[in-house]
Design an enzyme around this catalytic site. Structure first.
Site: not given
Ligand SMILES: NC(=O)c1ccc[n+]([C@@H]2O[C@H](COP(=O)([O-])OP(=O)(O)OC[C@H]3O[C@@H](n4cnc5c(N)ncnc54)[C@H](O)[C@@H]3O)[C@@H](O)[C@H]2O)c1
Length: 440
Positions: A278
């Site tokens: 993030c």
């Molecule tokens: N990690 C955090 O602490 C956090 C907190 C708040 C917001 N976010 C936001 O949330 C979003 C996700 O972050 P995250 O940390 O969970 O990412 P992540 O990489 O942990 O998980 C995302 C998942 O999505 C899957 N994916 C990608 N493309 C896909 C598709 N087309 N169809 C199905 N699955 C798909 C990936 O394989 C992965 O497992 C981002 O925008 C991030 O900025 C993250």
């Protein structure tokens, strides 16, 4: 009362009674806890992750995310409450679909929304009348209306009448035991009032407080502002740390005393740099979008420069500490404690520890690392295996460098066994001034 129409009213009823099926696209740090929360609340949940290896493990109830331990995930999967698939066709049955896919940066720090586009195409293929779609991925203002809406309207479905679309930023803080998913207020903006109302209804089933805002753009901006606020304030205390060193005073004491002010101040901690999915990325989504509108964001650029310079600063601290002992970095044995970007998690995405280890290696140091949550790591093309903290002979290293304040790294043991310590997190702060401990 928001007019919902027949399809909206039916969906509202299904959400309120937990009869609805919820689909979650992207089962990572954000999507998996959300899917588990809906399943625990009694909804039927279909989780889709495009990574086949990840979805195969999840389908066996094995969790890669600390916030949803395997022993909590497995019963949800075994009871059939949470079904995991790797393709979006599985979402055909879902009444509400929440998209939680990554939003990284491209090579020139521009937004890479290709995962959102791919997920949206997948959802568009299964979208039927009476469905709600919510985007949770952090992204620039306008994404929901400009990228998702046209794809979902393509077949003639009308937003707010035939289907419903909203944006609700995820705010979870992985590893935070105090502020879990249910306790963090959820901001929701809809394309229409009916869209917002239905998204609010969805989240009210699992979250204590829902905060409606006027548009999807406002909801998108809220998240970017929150993380920009953090990034800028962390940069400010990092710069304070640099200034305090020049002026010969302990930054941690300054920050601790300032934090006693009961109003108008919020404590942020300096450190070896920012990491995770993030903070290093989100502010660039905002500055990119702002640049398109003709305004160059200044604080974001400054914060990026200062935070991005911290790994180099830590390498300089290590070099100076060794120099004081008449040693060079070249040939020194260094143990880095922690490669995760923050305490309590095993996430190494954009972790400053990786840059620091690589720089020390480039200077000729022999670097090993310990991290109870990260068994292996690849740095500068070389794979390193973690040294076990419990068994590590701390006295055998020329310097022990604390980069992540995992609870396991017991400060008393660290300062009593290590010959020389550089502590970038003030983990040893309570032990007072010690001649062989250098703090950021
Ligand atoms: N990690 C955090 O602490 C956090 C907190 C708040 C917001 N976010 C936001 O949330 C979003 C996700 O972050 P995250 O940390 O969970 O990412 P992540 O990489 O942990 O998980 C995302 C998942 O999505 C899957 N994916 C990608 N493309 C896909 C598709 N087309 N169809 C199905 N699955 C798909 C990936 O394989 C992965 O497992 C981002 O925008 C991030 O900025 C993250």
């Amino acid at each position: 009362m928001t007019p919902l129409g027949a399809l909206g009213s039916r969906l509202e009823e299904r959400l309120r009674t937990h009869a609805a099926t919820v689909g979650v696209v992207g089962l990572g740090y954000v999507g998996l806890p959300l899917a588990a929360a809906f399943a625990r609340a009694g909804f039927a949940v279909i989780g889709v992750d495009a990574d086949p290896a990840r979805s195969a493990r999840l389908a066996r109830g094995i969790s890669p995310v600390e916030d949803v331990p395997t022993d909590e995930l497995r019963p949800l999967v075994e009871s059939g409450r949470l079904v995991v698939r790797s393709t979006p066709e599985a979402l055909g049955e879902a009444d509400a679909i929440v998209i939680c896919v990554p939003t990284p940066l491209g090579k020139s720090k521009e937004p890479d929304i290709s995962f959102i586009v791919a997920a949206a195409e997948g959802v568009a293929g299964v979208l039927r009348p009476g469905r709600l779609v919510v985007l949770e991925s952090t992204t620039y203002p306008g994404t929901t209306d400009e990228v998702l809406l046209p794809r979902f309207s393509r077949g003639g479905l009308r937003v707010g009448e035939d289907f419903f679309l909203a944006f609700s930023p995820e705010r979870i803080d992985p590893g935070n035991r105090t502020w879990g998913l249910a306790r963090i207020p959820k901001v929701v903006g809809g394309v229409t009032p009916a869209c917002r109302h239905l998204a609010e209804t969805l989240y009210r089933q699992i979250i204590d407080r829902v905060v409606p805002v006027s548009t999807t753009q406002v909801a998108e901006m809220v998240k970017l502002f929150e993380n920009t606020f953090r990034s800028v304030n962390i940069a400010l205390v990092n710069e304070l740390a640099i200034m305090c060193r020049r002026l010969g005073m302990p930054v941690w004491e300054v920050i601790g005393a300032a934090a006693t002010k009961p109003f108008g101040y919020m404590a942020f901690q300096p450190g070896p740099g920012i990491g995770g999915h993030c903070l290093p990325s989100d502010p660039h989504y905002l500055s990119w979008r702002s640049r398109l509108a003709g305004y160059e964001a200044k604080f974001i650029a400054f914060a990026d420069e200062i935070n991005g310079g911290m790994p180099r600063y830590v390498v300089d601290l290590v070099r100076d500490a060794l120099n004081e002992q008449s040693r060079a970095v070249k040939g020194s044995r260094i143990l880095a404690l922690g490669v995760a970007y923050k305490a309590g998690v095993g996430d190494i995405r954009d972790s400053p520890a990786l840059e620091i280890i690589e720089s020390l290696q480039a200077l000729g140091a022999r670097v090993e690392y310990a991290d109870p949550r990260v068994p292996q790591v690849t740095v500068g093309g070389h794979r390193l295996e973690a040294v076990e903290w419990e068994k590590a002979d701390l006295g055998a290293y020329d310097l022990v460098l604390l980069l992540t304040a995992h609870a396991e790294f017991e400060p008393k043991r660290l300062v009593s066994e290590a010959r020389l310590v550089v502590d970038t997190r003030n983990a040893t702060g309570a032990l007072g001034e010690l001649p062989h401990v250098v703090r950021l």
